[in-house]
Write a protein that holds these residues in place. Structure first.
Motif, PDB file in Angstrom:
ATOM      1  N   ASN A  13      72.014  61.089  33.862  1.00  0.00           N
ATOM      2  CA  ASN A  13      71.284  61.785  33.481  1.00  0.00           C
ATOM      3  C   ASN A  13      70.124  61.302  32.626  1.00  0.00           C
ATOM      4  O   ASN A  13      69.752  61.299  30.916  1.00  0.00           O
ATOM      5  CB  ASN A  13      71.891  62.776  31.921  1.00  0.00           C
ATOM      6  CG  ASN A  13      72.870  62.234  30.571  1.00  0.00           C
ATOM      7  OD1 ASN A  13      73.230  61.054  30.825  1.00  0.00           O
ATOM      8  ND2 ASN A  13      73.112  62.522  29.566  1.00  0.00           N
ATOM      9  N   GLY A  51      72.140  63.677  37.480  1.00  0.00           N
ATOM     10  CA  GLY A  51      72.400  64.868  36.320  1.00  0.00           C
ATOM     11  C   GLY A  51      73.640  64.368  36.231  1.00  0.00           C
ATOM     12  O   GLY A  51      75.019  64.054  36.938  1.00  0.00           O
ATOM     13  N   GLN A  52      74.428  64.585  34.598  1.00  0.00           N
ATOM     14  CA  GLN A  52      75.550  64.409  34.077  1.00  0.00           C
ATOM     15  C   GLN A  52      77.235  65.538  34.617  1.00  0.00           C
ATOM     16  O   GLN A  52      76.381  66.738  35.447  1.00  0.00           O
ATOM     17  CB  GLN A  52      75.516  64.816  32.543  1.00  0.00           C
ATOM     18  CG  GLN A  52      77.030  64.381  31.736  1.00  0.00           C
ATOM     19  CD  GLN A  52      76.936  62.569  31.838  1.00  0.00           C
ATOM     20  OE1 GLN A  52      75.518  62.264  31.760  1.00  0.00           O
ATOM     21  NE2 GLN A  52      77.881  62.586  32.028  1.00  0.00           N
ATOM     22  N   ARG A  59      77.978  68.851  38.548  1.00  0.00           N
ATOM     23  CA  ARG A  59      76.591  68.513  38.391  1.00  0.00           C
ATOM     24  C   ARG A  59      75.804  69.260  37.474  1.00  0.00           C
ATOM     25  O   ARG A  59      75.186  70.448  38.289  1.00  0.00           O
ATOM     26  CB  ARG A  59      76.574  67.639  39.986  1.00  0.00           C
ATOM     27  CG  ARG A  59      75.678  66.695  39.314  1.00  0.00           C
ATOM     28  CD  ARG A  59      74.660  65.444  39.773  1.00  0.00           C
ATOM     29  NE  ARG A  59      75.660  64.973  40.545  1.00  0.00           N
ATOM     30  CZ  ARG A  59      76.862  63.360  39.858  1.00  0.00           C
ATOM     31  NH1 ARG A  59      75.821  62.872  38.472  1.00  0.00           N
ATOM     32  NH2 ARG A  59      77.130  62.964  40.493  1.00  0.00           N
ATOM     33  N   MET A  60      75.566  68.876  36.566  1.00  0.00           N
ATOM     34  CA  MET A  60      74.109  70.005  35.402  1.00  0.00           C
ATOM     35  C   MET A  60      73.128  69.238  35.401  1.00  0.00           C
ATOM     36  O   MET A  60      73.467  67.985  35.526  1.00  0.00           O
ATOM     37  CB  MET A  60      74.977  70.116  34.119  1.00  0.00           C
ATOM     38  CG  MET A  60      76.255  70.061  33.269  1.00  0.00           C
ATOM     39  SD  MET A  60      76.544  71.532  34.152  1.00  0.00           S
ATOM     40  CE  MET A  60      75.664  72.274  32.987  1.00  0.00           C
ATOM     41  N   PRO A  61      71.900  69.657  35.820  1.00  0.00           N
ATOM     42  CA  PRO A  61      70.754  69.281  36.549  1.00  0.00           C
ATOM     43  C   PRO A  61      69.502  69.517  35.930  1.00  0.00           C
ATOM     44  O   PRO A  61      70.403  69.419  34.355  1.00  0.00           O
ATOM     45  CB  PRO A  61      70.399  70.699  37.132  1.00  0.00           C
ATOM     46  CG  PRO A  61      70.730  71.902  37.239  1.00  0.00           C
ATOM     47  CD  PRO A  61      72.840  71.399  36.454  1.00  0.00           C
ATOM     48  N   LEU A  62      69.247  68.104  35.320  1.00  0.00           N
ATOM     49  CA  LEU A  62      68.119  67.969  34.457  1.00  0.00           C
ATOM     50  C   LEU A  62      66.364  69.359  33.860  1.00  0.00           C
ATOM     51  O   LEU A  62      66.763  69.979  34.866  1.00  0.00           O
ATOM     52  CB  LEU A  62      67.788  66.583  34.730  1.00  0.00           C
ATOM     53  CG  LEU A  62      68.441  65.389  34.882  1.00  0.00           C
ATOM     54  CD1 LEU A  62      67.815  64.257  34.673  1.00  0.00           C
ATOM     55  CD2 LEU A  62      69.616  65.098  33.211  1.00  0.00           C
ATOM     56  N   SER A  63      66.011  68.462  33.047  1.00  0.00           N
ATOM     57  CA  SER A  63      65.928  69.904  32.899  1.00  0.00           C
ATOM     58  C   SER A  63      63.823  69.244  32.694  1.00  0.00           C
ATOM     59  O   SER A  63      63.405  69.997  32.695  1.00  0.00           O
ATOM     60  CB  SER A  63      66.059  71.077  31.786  1.00  0.00           C
ATOM     61  OG  SER A  63      65.477  69.598  30.435  1.00  0.00           O
ATOM     62  N   LYS A  65      62.047  66.946  35.140  1.00  0.00           N
ATOM     63  CA  LYS A  65      61.286  66.629  36.927  1.00  0.00           C
ATOM     64  C   LYS A  65      60.436  65.635  36.721  1.00  0.00           C
ATOM     65  O   LYS A  65      59.163  65.458  36.226  1.00  0.00           O
ATOM     66  CB  LYS A  65      60.751  67.727  38.054  1.00  0.00           C
ATOM     67  CG  LYS A  65      59.449  68.141  37.215  1.00  0.00           C
ATOM     68  CD  LYS A  65      59.639  70.245  38.522  1.00  0.00           C
ATOM     69  CE  LYS A  65      58.189  70.268  38.366  1.00  0.00           C
ATOM     70  NZ  LYS A  65      57.921  71.344  36.862  1.00  0.00           N
ATOM     71  N   GLU A  93      68.755  62.367  28.672  1.00  0.00           N
ATOM     72  CA  GLU A  93      67.768  62.793  28.752  1.00  0.00           C
ATOM     73  C   GLU A  93      67.789  64.103  27.192  1.00  0.00           C
ATOM     74  O   GLU A  93      66.685  64.754  26.730  1.00  0.00           O
ATOM     75  CB  GLU A  93      68.455  64.189  30.022  1.00  0.00           C
ATOM     76  CG  GLU A  93      67.445  64.858  30.089  1.00  0.00           C
ATOM     77  CD  GLU A  93      68.017  66.785  29.952  1.00  0.00           C
ATOM     78  OE1 GLU A  93      67.759  67.905  30.493  1.00  0.00           O
ATOM     79  OE2 GLU A  93      69.429  66.805  30.324  1.00  0.00           O
TER      80      GLU A  93
END
Length: 102
Positions: A13, A51-52, A59-63, A65, A93
């Motif tokens: 992240n 992402g983490q 996988r958790m997407p980032l907020s 870009k 992040e």
């Protein structure tokens, strides 16, 4: 942007941010000396990690870009110097305070 930065891939992240440049002149037109320039808390996202991974293995997407303008904390981040590029920092992040809507 240089070729090296384009090939930079942060892990997990992490987010690479180019800090905005501080003002050279005051609002009244006075040239500011180097020690009186304010540290800007804004920057532009240059690269993002994938992402983490959570406990379930997803996988958790980032907020944020690439290209987003963000608000940064006073302190934190790891400074990078790649191809004479100044003001590049790596932040996690969750450390980014806000994304500026365009």
């Amino acid at each position: 942007m240089s070729q090296t930065i384009a090939k930079l891939y942060p892990l997990a992240n992490r987010v690479v941010i180019k800090r905005a440049e501080s003002a050279v002149r005051s609002k009244g037109g006075i040239v500011l000396p180097e020690d009186k320039k304010t540290r800007l808390l804004r920057g532009t996202v240059v690269a993002v990690g994938p992402g983490q991974v959570n406990n379930e293995g997803e996988r958790m997407p980032l907020s944020v870009k690439v290209g987003d303008d963000v608000i940064l904390p006073d302190y934190g981040g790891t400074k990078l110097e790649i191809d004479e590029q100044k003001d590049l920092y790596v932040f996690r992040e969750p450390d980014i305070l806000a994304r500026i809507a365009q």
